[in-house]
Write a protein that holds these residues in place. Structure first.
Motif, PDB file in Angstrom:
ATOM      1  N   LEU A  21     -13.265  -6.765   5.729  1.00 33.03           N
ATOM      2  CA  LEU A  21     -12.239  -6.709   4.683  1.00 33.03           C
ATOM      3  C   LEU A  21     -11.332  -5.491   4.851  1.00 33.03           C
ATOM      4  CD1 LEU A  21     -14.387  -7.876   1.656  1.00 33.03           C
ATOM      5  CD2 LEU A  21     -12.568  -9.171   2.789  1.00 33.03           C
ATOM      6  N   ASN A  22     -11.918  -4.341   5.201  1.00 30.76           N
ATOM      7  CA  ASN A  22     -11.088  -3.157   5.460  1.00 30.76           C
ATOM      8  C   ASN A  22     -10.201  -3.380   6.679  1.00 30.76           C
ATOM      9  OD1 ASN A  22     -12.137  -1.828   3.258  1.00 30.76           O
ATOM     10  ND2 ASN A  22     -13.559  -0.579   4.424  1.00 30.76           N
ATOM     11  N   GLY A  23     -10.757  -4.013   7.710  1.00 32.54           N
ATOM     12  CA  GLY A  23      -9.972  -4.326   8.902  1.00 32.54           C
ATOM     13  C   GLY A  23      -8.855  -5.305   8.604  1.00 32.54           C
ATOM     14  N   LEU A  24      -9.106  -6.251   7.703  1.00 35.19           N
ATOM     15  CA  LEU A  24      -8.087  -7.238   7.323  1.00 35.19           C
ATOM     16  C   LEU A  24      -6.897  -6.553   6.653  1.00 35.19           C
ATOM     17  CD1 LEU A  24      -7.332 -10.255   7.169  1.00 35.19           C
ATOM     18  CD2 LEU A  24      -8.472 -10.305   4.938  1.00 35.19           C
ATOM     19  N   VAL A  25      -7.183  -5.567   5.813  1.00 38.58           N
ATOM     20  CA  VAL A  25      -6.104  -4.817   5.159  1.00 38.58           C
ATOM     21  C   VAL A  25      -5.252  -4.119   6.223  1.00 38.58           C
ATOM     22  CG1 VAL A  25      -5.565  -2.875   3.635  1.00 38.58           C
ATOM     23  CG2 VAL A  25      -7.319  -4.534   2.972  1.00 38.58           C
ATOM     24  N   ILE A  26      -5.898  -3.494   7.198  1.00 40.88           N
ATOM     25  CA  ILE A  26      -5.171  -2.803   8.265  1.00 40.88           C
ATOM     26  C   ILE A  26      -4.426  -3.812   9.136  1.00 40.88           C
ATOM     27  CG2 ILE A  26      -5.434  -1.378  10.343  1.00 40.88           C
ATOM     28  CD1 ILE A  26      -7.893  -0.096   8.886  1.00 40.88           C
TER      29      ILE A  26
END
Length: 164
Positions: free
Chosen positions: A61-66
């Motif tokens: 999820l953090n990677g998706l934001v980035i």
């Protein structure tokens, strides 16, 4: 909803290949092998299925934001969630796709799922607050369905909300 369902849904929504999906995990700070990723993408009744744990989902999820918005070096790194709930998934998707309240309602309407403003607002409150509301599987499933329709540009058939 299981984390595996969410991974499959986002993968389809953004039309990501396995290497691209692994790159999203990498952006979130976790290296994932193709074998591990393949086992997470299987349905729960398929041989080789492995449930996706909370920690990898948090990295994803953090990677998706980035992946969607780019890295912002002016902000400190966000802490990883130890337990990933439907509310957290909804919050991260809202941030990743830069959705405002009206956008959230429009996405849910695409899926034929109506939610009042106070109900939607309660999903984004801190757990333990008076008006906090847990996000159910049906709401998250319909949100992902509506977001997929919005992102892929499909014209939906007359929408019928998905049920559990």
């Amino acid at each position: 909803m299981t984390h595996n369902d969410i991974l499959r849904s986002v993968r389809y929504m953004l039309d990501l290949s396995d290497p691209q999906l692994a790159a999203v995990f990498d952006l979130g700070g976790m290296k994932v092998t193709q074998e591990k990723l393949a086992s997470w993408l299987l349905k729960d009744d398929e041989e080789g299925y492995v449930p996706c744990p909370d920690l990898p989902m948090s990295h994803f999820l953090n990677g998706l934001v980035i992946y969607r918005r780019g890295r912002d070096d002016t902000r400190p790194a966000q802490p990883l969630e130890e337990s990933v709930t439907n509310n957290i998934v909804l919050k991260k998707l809202r941030v990743a796709f830069e959705l405002k309240e009206d956008d959230m309602h429009a996405v849910l309407q695409l899926a034929g799922f109506e939610v009042s403003r106070p109900e939607l607002s309660a999903l984004f409150r801190k757990e333990g607050q008076k008006n906090y509301r847990a996000c159910g599987d049906q709401l998250l499933r319909n949100f992902l369905r509506g977001l997929t329709l919005r992102v892929r540009g499909s014209t939906p058939a007359p929408a019928r909300p998905l049920e559990d």
